[in-house]
Write an enzyme that holds these catalytic residues in place. Structure first.
Site, mmCIF file in Angstrom:
data_model
loop_
_atom_site.group_PDB
_atom_site.id
_atom_site.type_symbol
_atom_site.label_atom_id
_atom_site.label_comp_id
_atom_site.label_asym_id
_atom_site.label_seq_id
_atom_site.Cartn_x
_atom_site.Cartn_y
_atom_site.Cartn_z
ATOM 1 N N TYR A 80 39.020 37.512 40.228
ATOM 2 C CA TYR A 80 40.008 37.014 41.186
ATOM 3 C C TYR A 80 40.571 38.156 42.031
ATOM 4 O O TYR A 80 41.749 38.182 42.372
ATOM 5 C CB TYR A 80 41.126 36.233 40.462
ATOM 6 C CG TYR A 80 40.573 35.133 39.585
ATOM 7 C CD1 TYR A 80 39.968 34.017 40.152
ATOM 8 C CD2 TYR A 80 40.582 35.226 38.189
ATOM 9 C CE1 TYR A 80 39.417 33.020 39.361
ATOM 10 C CE2 TYR A 80 40.033 34.238 37.388
ATOM 11 C CZ TYR A 80 39.445 33.141 37.979
ATOM 12 O OH TYR A 80 38.903 32.154 37.191
ATOM 13 N N ARG A 132 37.291 35.049 33.920
ATOM 14 C CA ARG A 132 38.009 36.319 33.792
ATOM 15 C C ARG A 132 37.562 37.162 32.595
ATOM 16 O O ARG A 132 37.463 38.380 32.695
ATOM 17 C CB ARG A 132 39.505 35.996 33.659
ATOM 18 C CG ARG A 132 40.421 37.177 33.763
ATOM 19 C CD ARG A 132 41.874 36.775 33.475
ATOM 20 N NE ARG A 132 42.276 35.519 34.022
ATOM 21 C CZ ARG A 132 43.014 35.367 35.124
ATOM 22 N NH1 ARG A 132 43.455 36.424 35.778
ATOM 23 N NH2 ARG A 132 43.345 34.149 35.548
ATOM 24 N N GLU A 146 32.871 27.616 30.399
ATOM 25 C CA GLU A 146 32.986 28.081 31.785
ATOM 26 C C GLU A 146 33.870 29.318 31.882
ATOM 27 O O GLU A 146 34.903 29.305 32.571
ATOM 28 C CB GLU A 146 33.592 26.970 32.653
ATOM 29 C CG GLU A 146 32.836 25.661 32.634
ATOM 30 C CD GLU A 146 33.598 24.527 33.322
ATOM 31 O OE1 GLU A 146 34.767 24.713 33.720
ATOM 32 O OE2 GLU A 146 33.012 23.444 33.447
ATOM 33 N N ARG A 199 46.753 38.870 43.608
ATOM 34 C CA ARG A 199 47.343 38.369 42.364
ATOM 35 C C ARG A 199 48.818 38.770 42.162
ATOM 36 O O ARG A 199 49.614 37.930 41.757
ATOM 37 C CB ARG A 199 46.499 38.789 41.156
ATOM 38 C CG ARG A 199 45.029 38.335 41.253
ATOM 39 C CD ARG A 199 44.258 38.489 39.952
ATOM 40 N NE ARG A 199 44.797 37.604 38.948
ATOM 41 C CZ ARG A 199 45.607 37.965 37.991
ATOM 42 N NH1 ARG A 199 45.947 39.227 37.846
ATOM 43 N NH2 ARG A 199 46.079 37.076 37.155
ATOM 44 N N CYS A 208 53.181 43.511 56.420
ATOM 45 C CA CYS A 208 54.566 43.319 56.846
ATOM 46 C C CYS A 208 55.228 42.128 56.186
ATOM 47 O O CYS A 208 55.647 41.174 56.864
ATOM 48 C CB CYS A 208 54.611 43.209 58.359
ATOM 49 S SG CYS A 208 54.132 44.785 59.068
ATOM 50 N N GLU A 209 55.270 42.117 54.893
ATOM 51 C CA GLU A 209 56.141 41.191 54.171
ATOM 52 C C GLU A 209 56.409 41.741 52.783
ATOM 53 O O GLU A 209 55.590 42.493 52.235
ATOM 54 C CB GLU A 209 55.572 39.767 54.130
ATOM 55 C CG GLU A 209 54.239 39.586 53.484
ATOM 56 C CD GLU A 209 53.885 38.087 53.399
ATOM 57 O OE1 GLU A 209 54.374 37.437 52.471
ATOM 58 O OE2 GLU A 209 53.128 37.608 54.269
HETATM 59 N N1 LLP Z 1 36.606 26.184 34.814
HETATM 60 C C1 LLP Z 1 37.443 25.602 35.681
HETATM 61 C C2 LLP Z 1 37.306 24.165 35.926
HETATM 62 C C3 LLP Z 1 38.432 26.358 36.329
HETATM 63 O O1 LLP Z 1 39.263 25.770 37.176
HETATM 64 C C4 LLP Z 1 38.519 27.748 36.077
HETATM 65 C C5 LLP Z 1 39.525 28.571 36.753
HETATM 66 C C6 LLP Z 1 37.614 28.326 35.174
HETATM 67 C C7 LLP Z 1 36.664 27.501 34.552
HETATM 68 C C8 LLP Z 1 37.605 29.781 34.832
HETATM 69 O O2 LLP Z 1 38.798 30.176 34.226
HETATM 70 P P1 LLP Z 1 38.940 31.618 33.585
HETATM 71 O O3 LLP Z 1 38.004 31.719 32.417
HETATM 72 O O4 LLP Z 1 38.623 32.634 34.607
HETATM 73 O O5 LLP Z 1 40.362 31.694 33.180
HETATM 74 N N2 LLP Z 1 43.277 32.964 40.840
HETATM 75 C C9 LLP Z 1 43.892 32.898 39.521
HETATM 76 C C10 LLP Z 1 43.020 32.165 38.522
HETATM 77 C C11 LLP Z 1 42.650 30.782 38.927
HETATM 78 C C12 LLP Z 1 41.737 30.093 37.938
HETATM 79 C C13 LLP Z 1 41.257 28.799 38.456
HETATM 80 N N3 LLP Z 1 40.358 28.109 37.613
HETATM 81 C C14 LLP Z 1 44.233 34.303 39.061
HETATM 82 O O6 LLP Z 1 44.001 35.252 39.815
HETATM 83 O O7 LLP Z 1 44.777 34.483 37.978
#
Ligand code: LLP
Length: 419
Positions: free
Chosen positions: A372, A278, A275, A314, A343-344
């Site tokens: 993200y 990023r 899955e 982020r 404004c923060e």
């Molecule tokens: N699978 C599940 C169950 C997840 O919860 C996530 C990410 C992924 C796959 C994908 O993860 P990746 O390969 O993208 O690392 N908003 C945060 C990141 C939150 C990730 C949440 N879950 C940021 O901007 O760093």
């Protein structure tokens, strides 16, 4: 590697100079490079080619834009979705329903029903309670839902606390020591086809060791479950591989990740599922912004840009670093703070950073904003919802409109009792 490069002194997305897009669409605006997206999708997919049977479900949450999903669907990607909204997007992008995995700790009954109706491939269960509920819904529809049990391996991912998901104190999955018993009970529940285990220990991981430790742990659990007479045919290893946000940082490459997975899972005899989010989308996008003005500061000047924490959350949420670069750099640099108009004080992108010298009216980018980024944008301070553009060679198109404050205001109502 990405396709945002200087050409004749002007930063371009593939063959399109960013000032051309900024002039037509305005700023702030996210700009994605199709070639970069395709390249990352292929590098990751090809790296996993060394595995016996691997399926990729792109983590839609990292970038749910329909055009982005279309590109990935064409590359054979399925989707990892965490809400009814994400599921509808994946289906709208043409992703095969059986390539869709439904994750998330709070799936509602309506979402489960819709998922079963749509024929999605796998529900990743976060609890026994959820499994029993899914079984009941599926049985009431005369169907059987395929599912995997998410295990919390209690491994420290070594990433920011707010994006760490595999420690015992995190809300995700079932406790490791109860997982085998829960799996056994769900495996004998009518309406469910329990086919495997899943885990995801966190995001933006800079090392493979925590992943390897977690995979080894769930591999042992898989053996235990099989020894108890249950079938395990699918193992979903989640996402989490990080990307460099600062020039010069070194992160695990997809090939190293795949080699580690091959080493750990060589004799598992299962379909492996992944899955990634990023690592596919991070470098495919930049956020283009214009400098509103440079304000004198106590120590460093404040570069006030027209992007803010509502457009790119982020840095405010995770103290995340995004490289900042002028679209038409002069070669001069200065030390400055970069902030948005909100404004923060959390609306800060960088403090005391050496950056390209910029002044009023100059365009600049925050890099590595494809994951993200736009998806976490909001309209705080009654700002517009940021638009998105995709570039493909010489061509480009707006792939998500700017939603202006008037449109948002038009959806609000003054009730009769206030009139
Ligand atoms: N699978 C599940 C169950 C997840 O919860 C996530 C990410 C992924 C796959 C994908 O993860 P990746 O390969 O993208 O690392 N908003 C945060 C990141 C939150 C990730 C949440 N879950 C940021 O901007 O760093």
């Amino acid at each position: 590697m990405d396709h945002f490069e200087l050409n004749d002194g002007v930063l371009c997305a593939e063959n399109v100079p960013l000032p051309v897009i900024a002039a037509e669409v305005g700023t702030p605006v996210y700009v994605y490079s199709r070639a970069t997206l395709t390249r990352h999708a292929r590098v990751f997919r090809d790296a996993l080619g060394i595995l016996r049977d691997a399926k990729i479900a792109f983590a839609v949450k990292s970038n749910p834009n329909l055009a982005v999903l279309k590109v990935l669907a064409a590359e054979g990607y399925g989707a990892d979705v965490v809400s009814g909204g994400e599921m509808e997007r994946a289906l709208a992008a043409g992703m095969a329903p059986d390539g869709i995995v439904f994750s998330g700790v709070g799936k509602t009954a309506a979402e489960m029903r819709r998922g079963i109706e749509a024929g999605i491939g796998q529900f990743n269960l976060e609890s026994e309670e959820e499994g029993l509920e899914l079984a009941e819904i599926a049985a009431s529809m005369g169907k059987v839902a395929s599912a995997a049990l998410r295990v919390n391996p209690d491994v420290d991912a070594g990433t920011h606390g707010k994006i760490s998901t595999g420690k015992a104190e995190n809300k995700f999955g079932v406790p490791f020591d109860r997982a085998a018993a829960i799996y056994g009970r769900l495996a004998t529940t009518p309406g469910l086809n329990m086919r495997g285990l899943t885990l995801h220990i966190g995001s933006q991981l800079s090392k493979l060791e925590p992943l390897e430790a977690a995979f080894n742990k769930v591999g042992g659990l898989m053996e235990e479950i099989r020894a108890a007479g249950h079938s395990v045919t699918h193992m979903d290893l989640g996402g989490g591989v990080g990307v460099p946000y600062k020039a010069g940082e070194v992160f695990p490459q997809p090939a190293e990740y795949a080699a580690m997975v091959a080493r750990v899972t060589g004799n598992w005899g299962v379909t492996l599922m992944f899955e990634p989010g990023r690592v596919i989308t991070g470098n495919t996008g930049v956020l283009v912004t214009e400098v509103i003005r440079v304000k004198e500061g106590a120590s460093n000047p404040w570069v006030v840009v027209d992007a803010a924490m509502n457009d790119l959350a982020r840095p405010a949420l995770y103290d995340a670093w995004h490289d900042f670069a002028a679209v038409e750099p002069t070669g001069e640099t200065f030390t400055a703070n970069i902030v948005g108009p909100i404004c923060e004080s959390s609306d800060t992108f960088a403090m005391a950073r050496v950056i390209d010298k910029v002044g009023r009216g100059d365009l600049a980018v925050f890099r590595t904003a494809g994951a993200y980024g736009a998806t976490m944008a909001n309209t705080y301070n009654s700002r517009p919802l940021v638009p998105e553009v995709m570039v493909d060679g010489d061509k480009w198109a707006v792939v998500a409109d700017r939603i202006d404050p008037a449109t948002i205001l038009a959806a609000e109502r003054v009730p009769d009792f206030l009139k």
